[in-house]
Write an enzyme that holds these catalytic residues in place. Sequence first.
Site, PDB file in Angstrom:
ATOM      1  N   ARG A 120       0.806  -1.214   0.000  1.00  0.00           N
ATOM      2  CA  ARG A 120       0.000   0.000   0.000  1.00  0.00           C
ATOM      3  C   ARG A 120       0.844   1.271   0.000  1.00  0.00           C
ATOM      4  O   ARG A 120       1.774   1.411   0.789  1.00  0.00           O
ATOM      5  CB  ARG A 120      -0.947   0.016   1.206  1.00  0.00           C
ATOM      6  CG  ARG A 120      -1.916   1.184   1.222  1.00  0.00           C
ATOM      7  CD  ARG A 120      -2.818   1.157   2.421  1.00  0.00           C
ATOM      8  NE  ARG A 120      -3.830   0.116   2.315  1.00  0.00           N
ATOM      9  CZ  ARG A 120      -4.095  -0.744   3.287  1.00  0.00           C
ATOM     10  NH1 ARG A 120      -3.403  -0.705   4.405  1.00  0.00           N
ATOM     11  NH2 ARG A 120      -5.032  -1.652   3.123  1.00  0.00           N
ATOM     12  N   HIS A 142       4.823 -10.523   2.287  1.00  0.00           N
ATOM     13  CA  HIS A 142       5.392  -9.563   3.226  1.00  0.00           C
ATOM     14  C   HIS A 142       6.693 -10.073   3.848  1.00  0.00           C
ATOM     15  O   HIS A 142       7.373  -9.342   4.565  1.00  0.00           O
ATOM     16  CB  HIS A 142       4.353  -9.273   4.324  1.00  0.00           C
ATOM     17  CG  HIS A 142       4.672  -8.115   5.192  1.00  0.00           C
ATOM     18  ND1 HIS A 142       4.942  -8.245   6.541  1.00  0.00           N
ATOM     19  CD2 HIS A 142       4.778  -6.789   4.927  1.00  0.00           C
ATOM     20  CE1 HIS A 142       5.191  -7.063   7.062  1.00  0.00           C
ATOM     21  NE2 HIS A 142       5.106  -6.155   6.110  1.00  0.00           N
ATOM     22  N   TYR A 195      13.923   2.998  11.580  1.00  0.00           N
ATOM     23  CA  TYR A 195      13.202   1.877  12.182  1.00  0.00           C
ATOM     24  C   TYR A 195      14.189   0.949  12.883  1.00  0.00           C
ATOM     25  O   TYR A 195      15.289   0.715  12.376  1.00  0.00           O
ATOM     26  CB  TYR A 195      12.484   1.048  11.114  1.00  0.00           C
ATOM     27  CG  TYR A 195      11.321   1.707  10.408  1.00  0.00           C
ATOM     28  CD1 TYR A 195      10.427   0.940   9.677  1.00  0.00           C
ATOM     29  CD2 TYR A 195      11.100   3.081  10.463  1.00  0.00           C
ATOM     30  CE1 TYR A 195       9.344   1.516   9.024  1.00  0.00           C
ATOM     31  CE2 TYR A 195      10.040   3.668   9.812  1.00  0.00           C
ATOM     32  CZ  TYR A 195       9.163   2.888   9.087  1.00  0.00           C
ATOM     33  OH  TYR A 195       8.111   3.468   8.446  1.00  0.00           O
ATOM     34  N   ARG A 250       3.995  -1.931  19.945  1.00  0.00           N
ATOM     35  CA  ARG A 250       4.170  -0.515  19.620  1.00  0.00           C
ATOM     36  C   ARG A 250       2.864   0.161  19.218  1.00  0.00           C
ATOM     37  O   ARG A 250       2.555   1.262  19.639  1.00  0.00           O
ATOM     38  CB  ARG A 250       5.178  -0.357  18.475  1.00  0.00           C
ATOM     39  CG  ARG A 250       5.553   1.099  18.187  1.00  0.00           C
ATOM     40  CD  ARG A 250       6.065   1.259  16.763  1.00  0.00           C
ATOM     41  NE  ARG A 250       4.997   1.165  15.789  1.00  0.00           N
ATOM     42  CZ  ARG A 250       5.112   0.593  14.602  1.00  0.00           C
ATOM     43  NH1 ARG A 250       6.236   0.014  14.253  1.00  0.00           N
ATOM     44  NH2 ARG A 250       4.095   0.566  13.758  1.00  0.00           N
ATOM     45  N   HIS A 288      10.226  -1.614  15.343  1.00  0.00           N
ATOM     46  CA  HIS A 288       9.644  -2.378  14.238  1.00  0.00           C
ATOM     47  C   HIS A 288       9.999  -3.862  14.293  1.00  0.00           C
ATOM     48  O   HIS A 288       9.453  -4.661  13.538  1.00  0.00           O
ATOM     49  CB  HIS A 288      10.108  -1.774  12.902  1.00  0.00           C
ATOM     50  CG  HIS A 288       9.309  -2.194  11.721  1.00  0.00           C
ATOM     51  ND1 HIS A 288       9.820  -3.012  10.726  1.00  0.00           N
ATOM     52  CD2 HIS A 288       8.034  -1.917  11.357  1.00  0.00           C
ATOM     53  CE1 HIS A 288       8.894  -3.210   9.803  1.00  0.00           C
ATOM     54  NE2 HIS A 288       7.797  -2.561  10.157  1.00  0.00           N
TER      55      HIS A 288
END
Length: 714
Positions: free
Chosen positions: A434, A464, A497, A593, A621
């Site tokens: 996205r 992913h 990150y 988080r 992350h």
Amino acid sequence: MSSKKTASYPEQICSPEEIKDLDCPNLYLNREINWLDFDAKVLEVAEEPHLPLLERLKFLSIFYNNLDEFFMVRVANVMRQYSSGAMTTSPDRISPSRSLTEIRRRTSLLLERAQNCWRKKLLPQLAERRVRLVRYRQLREKQRRFLEGYFRNEIYPILTPQAIDPGHPFPTISNTSINFIIQLYDARDGVYRFARLKCPSNVSRFIFVPQSKEAKNYASLGMDTGARDEDIVLLEDLIAEHLGDLFPGNEVVSAGLFRITRNTDVEIEEDEADDLLEAVKDLVDQRRFGNVVRLEIAHGMAVDLRKFLTAHLEVRPFQVYRIKGPLAFSEFIALYGLDRPRLKTPPIQSSMPAVFAEGNMYASLQKKDVLVYHPYESFSAVLEFLRRSSEDPGVVAIKQTLYRVGNDSPIVRALIEARRRGKQVTAVVELKARFDEERNINWAEEMEKEGVNVVYGLVGMKIHAKLCLVVRREADGVRRYVHIGTGNYNPSSAKMYTDMGLFTSNPDICADVTDLFNVMTGYAYRETYRQILVSPVSMRPTLLGLIEREITLHQQRGGGEIIFKCNQLVDREIIRTLYRASMAGVRIRLQVRGICCLRPGVPGISENISVTSIVGRFLEHSRLYWFNAGGEGCLYIGSADLMPRNLDRRIEVLTPILDPKLRRMLREDVLETHLCDNQQAWSLQSDATYRRLKPDSADKEINSQEIMIQRYAR
């Protein structure tokens, strides 16, 4: 333990049977409301008076950017449910209408804080440090004269005012663009009319006007990273001063800025698409003009303008937000690029593991696994692994997943170089990442032109997983090397990150990754793997089984312990099983988080569960999943959060950390330090609110990210 407490949470009535069966909706926090609590933490960091000013500005722009994406995706989804009359399917059972009401209430409170932070704190304090954002009318006469020429010669020619009348229908407004709505009066026929003007997005929004000297030329007014003696004017402010020039013969009665947020969560009918690449290209175009979810209007906009906009955009009052201060504040992140080191936190010097800096990289990886921890350890380790592999004559094949790689990607360049050197190179590019679809399409097409075997993923499922497989022919035969990461192959985000990556030549893990690439690129199907956990086939049942095993071992031996560190915890089945483990006496510490739908501290159910969240200098992350396993220790890292989409609708990978030394280091040095953070952590309470953790007078101050810098960086 103190600081701001988040707003109260909507409760529902539960029967005793629902509580006993863990079906009570109060045991499951609403995803959207909890996400707003996360963005509230980002805003609170922006409000920290001790932080350097540009750091605070950065966090404030991140808060607004987060809010934009929240409306484009999450609120859009709730709006769709509300409009269709669909009942909620989430375990919290909060209806779409109630959810929208609560979103409106909480967002309004957050915006009030954010606007006060900018107008009353950051704006005047930045001006004191010679970063001056001023209104056009605050400029000196000499500056205004120069800007009049700039407007006339550079801006006026590219502006396109659009009439709105029976012959000119209301124009289509692109997502998140900045626009004027203008009311005009034509004295010749005594008629009031309306017009729309879009602010150009291909011109610098920040105009740097020298304060005490002449501007060199119009080009010099653009973004000036070395600004010291300039006033900064917003483009829309300059245009507002010259609106009359665009409508000669008319009087500008009133004008106001507005911005709309559209639904960008447009789905692809993948089963019906003959060409996934073309389907995603169409999706990118459709996204600009999805349904309107939110209308932002400048504070003080005339009532007639507001009514005209809401009628033509067909938005309801709860979708309209009045903004005090600049619209599209997420764009202010550009000012973080100013060369003002005293207004920023000093950068860290990331270290480079010796195995990638010198010597025989492959021989070292044969002896032991290597774990890198970004940004404390440089992402250059990953780049060096790929660069050496692309140039090494023994390497015969490289396979790589690509999700978000950023601009000018050195990863893509290395893959192309490897192909030019005659290696077999495969890139599995996720076109449906996205907001990165267009960039990924461009990279995919460029790699295809160079002969890289590009695969566009799987129908109905996002890829992913973060994987790189290198196949090398050596003296004793073909050997494989693998990198499995928690974050994207993106050098830019690797500086902001916190992520981890495991380099290994373990035969089982390498064989698993090889098999998985065959699943992603061909028609192979596997339900089991030797070591790695793969969604959607083995991850959920294995994680649930590990929690169940922890319950059994605790009942037999005691000492049950589970620690999860991830970005989101939403999945109902995982949460229910964690509740069962807590009820059995297992100690559970979660560090989530972002969204956490589990409610800790409920007597008899989750009193053995604690939940914290860290929002600090770097975006946490990494995903780590620890089980005590009867004292043996079991730890996985990887790409997957605990959400239905990650466990059921994505290809995700978690890899075990098999080296006892690495496992112990992650458990004792990394997880324990983060769990003890009392400087940048929030604790989720049993009433579903968050409290900022602060050390008591006798406690040691623990900032986990600063400790990681000291341990790993130079």
